[in-house]
Each structure stands twice: as C-alpha cells, then as structure tokens.
Motif scaffolding. Structure first.
Motif, short mmCIF file in Angstrom:
data_model
loop_
_atom_site.label_atom_id
_atom_site.label_comp_id
_atom_site.label_asym_id
_atom_site.label_seq_id
_atom_site.Cartn_x
_atom_site.Cartn_y
_atom_site.Cartn_z
N SER A 92 0.84 -1.21 0.00
CA SER A 92 0.00 0.00 0.00
C SER A 92 0.88 1.26 0.00
O SER A 92 0.54 2.25 -0.65
CB SER A 92 -0.97 -0.01 1.19
OG SER A 92 -0.35 0.39 2.40
N GLY A 96 0.32 3.86 -2.87
CA GLY A 96 -0.33 5.06 -2.37
C GLY A 96 0.23 6.34 -2.99
O GLY A 96 1.28 6.33 -3.63
N THR A 99 3.13 8.06 -0.46
CA THR A 99 3.35 7.30 0.77
C THR A 99 4.68 6.55 0.79
O THR A 99 5.18 6.23 1.87
CB THR A 99 2.21 6.29 1.00
OG1 THR A 99 1.92 5.65 -0.23
CG2 THR A 99 0.97 6.97 1.52
N LEU A 178 -3.08 4.89 1.70
CA LEU A 178 -3.29 5.31 0.31
C LEU A 178 -2.83 6.74 0.07
O LEU A 178 -2.49 7.11 -1.06
CB LEU A 178 -4.77 5.17 -0.05
CG LEU A 178 -5.35 3.74 0.15
CD1 LEU A 178 -6.83 3.71 -0.14
CD2 LEU A 178 -4.60 2.73 -0.71
#
Ligand SMILES: *[C@@H]1O[C@H](CO)[C@@H](O)[C@H](O)[C@H]1NC(C)=O
Ligand SMILES: *[C@@H]1O[C@H](CO)[C@@H](O)[C@H](O)[C@H]1NC(C)=O
Ligand SMILES: *[C@@H]1O[C@H](CO)[C@@H](O)[C@H](O)[C@H]1NC(C)=O
Ligand SMILES: *[C@@H]1O[C@H](CO)[C@@H](O)[C@H](O)[C@H]1NC(C)=O
Length: 337
Positions: A92, A96, A99, A178
């Motif tokens: 993720s 993301g 991120t 995310l």
C-alpha cells in the motif's frame, strides 16, 4: 562544574595569546581566536548525542528529518509470513499517493524472532520487543491469555516511546496507506491524540465516537505520557479486559478528558474501515480491515481495496465492493466452529 572551569581556562589562554600579538589588527585577532576557541569548546566538551540503547537508536533513525515523529506498527509471525499482511501493508505504501517516502519513517516492532528476521531482510527499521517469560512466537501465542499479555506489553512500549519524547502514528498492519496521513491529520499543537473510529458521528470532539486503536496519532507531551501511564496502570484492575476496551472506557467515561488530554476523532471518510465504508477514493487516506474476523478474509478484502485503488488511479470507474469476505463470510466461518 568541571566543564565551565575548562571554558574559563580556554578563554583566558586566548586572551593572553591575543595580548602578546596585539598590534593594529588586535581586535580582529581576538575575535578570531575567541571564535576558534568557541568552536574547539563546542567540539571537545559538548557531549555528542549518542543513542543510549537500541530503542533510542531505532527511534532516532526512524524519525530522522521528521521532527521526532515516526510511524509504528507491531508485527508477529502470523502477519510477517510471505504473501501475508506485512507484504500487503508495504504494497500500500508503494501504490499510495506520496506514501512511499514514509517507509523511511516506519518502525516495525517485532514481538517474535520470525517477525524480526523478516523485518531485517526487508531492510526496514526494526525493533525486537522483549517480554519477560513469554515466548510470543510459540503456538500458545494465539491463545487468549498470552495475546492479552502481549497487547499490554505493547501499551507499555508505546508509553515508553512517548516518555522518550517521540510522537508517532500507531498503525496496525491491516491498515492500507493510500495517502500521506500527516497531511490530513490536524497539525495543531493544541491536539494531543487523534483516534480513528469505527463509526464517526460528524463531531470531531465528541467522546461518543467509538474509537479504534488500530490507527491513531499521538504527540509526546506531559498529558499524553500521563494518559499512557494511566492506561497501563489499569492493566491489573482490568479483569482480563482487552487493552483496547480499557482505553475506550477511559475515553467514554471522561477519564481522558479530565487528564487534560485534548482528543480529536477522525472522520471515517478520510480514515476509513470496513465497519463504515463510504469509499470516497477522492478523500480516503487510510483503510482499515476492521469488523473482520479472520486474517485470511482481511487479506482477500484488503487485496481488493488495493485493486480498486489502482482502478481509481487509472481514472476508471471503481466497481462496488461490499467487502463480503470480511463482513459476511468471516463471521459465518466463525459461527460454524
Ligand atoms: C516540531 O515539533 C515541535 C514539538 O512538537 C513543534 O513545537 C515544532 O513546531 C515542530 N516543528 C516543525 C518544523 O514542524
Ligand atoms: C485542529 O484542531 C484545533 C484545536 O482543536 C481546531 O481549532 C482546528 O479547527 C482544527 N483544524 C482543523 C483543520 O480541523
Ligand atoms: C500488577 O501487579 C503485579 C503483581 O501482582 C505488579 O508487579 C505490577 O507492578 C502491577 N502492574 C501495574 C501496572 O500496576
Ligand atoms: C473509566 O473507565 C476505566 C476503564 O474501564 C476505568 O478503569 C475507570 O475506573 C473508569 N473511571 C470512572 C471514573 O468511571
């Protein structure tokens, strides 16, 4: 005492030196020598901030360039297996929006050797949480008694991080990142703790919101240290209650407010979960697999969340996703036993 004597000695030597050579540029010379001796003083007598133990070392490393603020997750063997929760969690961060750079501020706290080895192999910041007398890697870890013990050990650890002056986002590994939450969280120094919620009633300051300790941001200060001490101290009188429920109780019955801890409750539109899924990908920052009974079901439905996120990022219409494996199947499975 001793260092101020040394300083006086250095300064007087410099002055004597300066007088010997005093001519037209005496003032500049004195100034230059004073500066030099000042620098020497700084280098010789100022203690270098060396980490005092392994925990200090990892906290420093994970918060470097981030104002003593980091991201903490706790990991066990079951979550760290290949193609398991840890892989999905890290994926993720890669998928993301903004991120990926946050991975350098992530500290993985391993409660057993398997999780620690996996963390090291991935090149992340790792810390092994040692607990007296309990082997969390054994099969018995999954039994209720030791699980509760481990969760209290975690509470104690999180308090220790605050006492060392570090603020952090605590995140369970079944939360997909995310977007960068630091951009969505309230940056005000007037806010001490920000809790994600299973359900949000629209009022960010209402203790009636049902908090979820799977994701929260806490600032290190006197109030939050007091709170975490009190939370841990409630352990012996909790009658085997889960540590999350003890904290929920303290929030709900006003204990937390009385301590002067300023709490804000996070809107599920930004900090979402399966319990209350409004699926607004324009605003969704994190997605938690709450209201889900099994790890297997979480892996299925969180995998779908990442698929949907990628669809959204391509600008395509995102199909409806009712998280059936978690919200329906995982509970039916439980009732079969
Ligand atoms: C860093 O954190 C401290 C204390 O929480 C705060 O006073 C300061 O404004 C922060 N600095 C930046 C650049 O965010
Ligand atoms: C952040 O929290 C402060 C203090 O509670 C509040 O006054 C402010 O409106 C909040 N900011 C946002 C953007 O919600
Ligand atoms: C809980 O009780 C044990 C002994 O019964 C004691 O050693 C420990 O310090 C207590 N813990 C807390 C947090 O009060
Ligand atoms: C509030 O709840 C906590 C956790 O259940 C409990 O330890 C504490 O005694 C309660 N305080 C009051 C004033 O009811």
């Amino acid at each position: 005492m001793r260092s101020s004597e040394k300083r006086r000695w250095t300064v007087s030597c410099v002055m004597a030196d300066a007088m010997d050579h005093a001519k037209g540029h005496a003032a500049w010379l004195v100034l230059g020598l004073l500066l030099l001796s000042g620098l020497c003083y700084a280098f010789i007598w100022t203690p270098i901030q060396a980490p005092r133990d392994e925990l200090d070392r990892v906290l420093q490393a994970a918060s470097r360039g981030h104002n003593r603020t980091l991201i903490i997750t706790v990991l066990n063997k079951a979550y760290s297996e290949n193609h398991g929760m840890l892989d999905l969690f890290l994926r993720s961060f890669s998928l993301g929006d903004g991120t990926r750079p946050l991975l350098s501020h992530l500290l993985l706290v391993a409660v057993d050797q398997t999780a620690y080895d996996r963390c090291v192999a991935l090149g992340l910041h790792c810390y092994k949480l040692v607990t007296d007398g309990v082997d969390f890697s054994g099969e018995e870890f999954y039994m209720a008694g030791n699980f509760v013990t481990m969760m209290w050990r975690r509470t104690q650890f999180l308090g220790e991080v605050l006492r060392r002056g570090y603020s952090y986002i605590f995140t369970d590994a079944d939360v997909m990142w995310l977007r960068n939450p630091f951009k969505t969280l309230n940056q005000s120094l007037e806010v001490d703790v920000q809790f994600s919620c299973d359900g949000f009633n629209g009022r960010a300051d209402d203790p009636a919101n049902s908090i979820n300790t799977g994701f929260f941001f806490v600032r290190s200060n006197t109030q939050t240290i007091t709170l975490f001490n009190a939370w841990y101290e409630a352990k012996n009188s909790s009658g085997g209650m889960k540590e999350q429920d003890v904290l929920k109780g303290m929030v709900k019955n006003g204990t937390v407010g009385e301590m002067g801890v300023r709490v804000r409750y996070l809107d599920t539109v930004y900090f979402g979960g399966f319990c209350n899924d409004r699926r607004d990908f324009e605003r969704l920052t994190t997605m938690h697999a709450n209201c889900c009974r099994t790890v297997r079901a979480k892996l299925v439905d969180l995998g779908l969340v990442l698929e949907d996120w990628r669809t959204y990022r391509r600008g395509e219409a995102v199909p409806p996703n009712p998280h059936k494996t978690c919200l329906v199947d995982s509970w039916n499975e439980l009732h079969k036993h």
